[in-house]
Enzyme design. Structure first.
Site, mmCIF file in Angstrom:
data_model
loop_
_atom_site.group_PDB
_atom_site.id
_atom_site.type_symbol
_atom_site.label_atom_id
_atom_site.label_comp_id
_atom_site.label_asym_id
_atom_site.label_seq_id
_atom_site.Cartn_x
_atom_site.Cartn_y
_atom_site.Cartn_z
ATOM 1 N N ARG A 16 1.088 1.095 0.526
ATOM 2 C CA ARG A 16 0.987 0.591 -0.836
ATOM 3 C C ARG A 16 2.366 0.569 -1.505
ATOM 4 O O ARG A 16 3.195 1.448 -1.247
ATOM 5 C CB ARG A 16 0.034 1.463 -1.667
ATOM 6 N N HIS A 17 2.564 -0.413 -2.359
ATOM 7 C CA HIS A 17 3.833 -0.562 -3.073
ATOM 8 C C HIS A 17 4.119 0.643 -3.991
ATOM 9 O O HIS A 17 3.231 1.418 -4.343
ATOM 10 C CB HIS A 17 3.803 -1.836 -3.928
ATOM 11 N N ARG A 66 6.325 -6.474 -6.391
ATOM 12 C CA ARG A 66 6.234 -5.024 -6.204
ATOM 13 C C ARG A 66 6.063 -4.663 -4.732
ATOM 14 O O ARG A 66 6.568 -3.622 -4.287
ATOM 15 C CB ARG A 66 5.098 -4.443 -7.050
ATOM 16 N N GLU A 90 -2.959 -8.562 -4.138
ATOM 17 C CA GLU A 90 -4.031 -7.752 -4.695
ATOM 18 C C GLU A 90 -5.193 -8.651 -5.116
ATOM 19 O O GLU A 90 -5.047 -9.862 -5.275
ATOM 20 C CB GLU A 90 -3.502 -6.936 -5.887
ATOM 21 N N HIS A 158 -1.349 -3.787 -1.448
ATOM 22 C CA HIS A 158 -1.835 -3.247 -2.724
ATOM 23 C C HIS A 158 -3.075 -2.401 -2.463
ATOM 24 O O HIS A 158 -3.793 -2.616 -1.481
ATOM 25 C CB HIS A 158 -2.154 -4.403 -3.666
#
Length: 217
Positions: A16-17, A66, A90, A158
């Site tokens: 995940r970012h 991101r 996302e 995401h």
């Protein structure tokens, strides 16, 4: 190289970012293109140093800033090129996007409750979780086809997209995907390939996996 009938022993790291300002505000991002904070960039640099030790063979990432900026930190350490794919974005959540958690509960309480119960819900008029999995999982599967036996793929995406993709790859029914808890910023989950398909080896981890020693290895 292995193709669709593949050799065994491949790994998928779903990362995940890092943190964004909207994460801090508990504001629903969805497909809104929000940048990392300074803290988020530091998280990505730290995590990249750990993940580089896994000697990844390929990196695929969401094209939202991101995730792309997070992936770039690992690319810088590994000299791997990042393949960006909008299929890893996302969940699109329509009118929920930009609202805080409290605003969503206040304005869309019934819809929120139905989603938490595991019902198929188009949050804010957006995508179903199954639709997210249907666009994201094939991106991962295509990247896997290019991996050598024993190779490692890093997928930078995401929280919601990672959870639905794990659920799909593990063959879980969609109503059980919620059983996979969320991922903290810049944490990751690892799937390993075994004789009966993919297994969840690590979930929401921020350290490197240790071998499983004992009766269940």
């Amino acid at each position: 190289m292995n193709g669709a009938h593949g050799g065994r022993g491949r790994r998928i790291v779903l990362w995940r970012h890092g943190q964004t300002a909207w994460n801090v505000e508990r504001r629903f991002q969805g497909t809104t293109d929000i940048e990392l904070t300074d803290t988020g960039r530091a998280q990505a640099r730290r995590a990249a140093r750990l993940l580089a030790a896994l000697k990844p063979d390929a990196i695929v990432a969401s094209d939202l800033r991101r995730a792309a900026a997070t992936a770039a930190e690992l690319a810088a350490l590994t000299a791997l090129a990042v393949t960006h794919d909008e299929g890893l974005r996302e969940t699109y959540a329509g009118s929920w996007q930009g609202l805080t958690h409290d605003e969503i509960v206040e304005r869309h309480g019934e819809q929120y409750a139905a989603w938490k119960r595991g019902e198929p819900v188009r949050r804010g008029g957006g995508e179903l979780e199954t639709e997210v999995a249907e666009r994201a999982a094939p991106v991962v599967e295509r990247a896997l086809e290019k991996l050598p036996d024993g190779g490692t793929l890093v997928v930078v995406s995401h929280g919601g997209t990672i959870r639905t993709t794990i659920g799909r790859l593990l063959g879980l029914e969609p109503r059980h995907w919620e059983a996979l808890g969320g991922l903290s910023n810049c944490c990751w989950s690892i799937l390993g390939e075994g004789a009966r398909g993919w297994r969840l080896l690590e979930h929401n981890a921020g350290t490197l996996p240790e071998p499983v020693l004992g009766d269940d290895d």
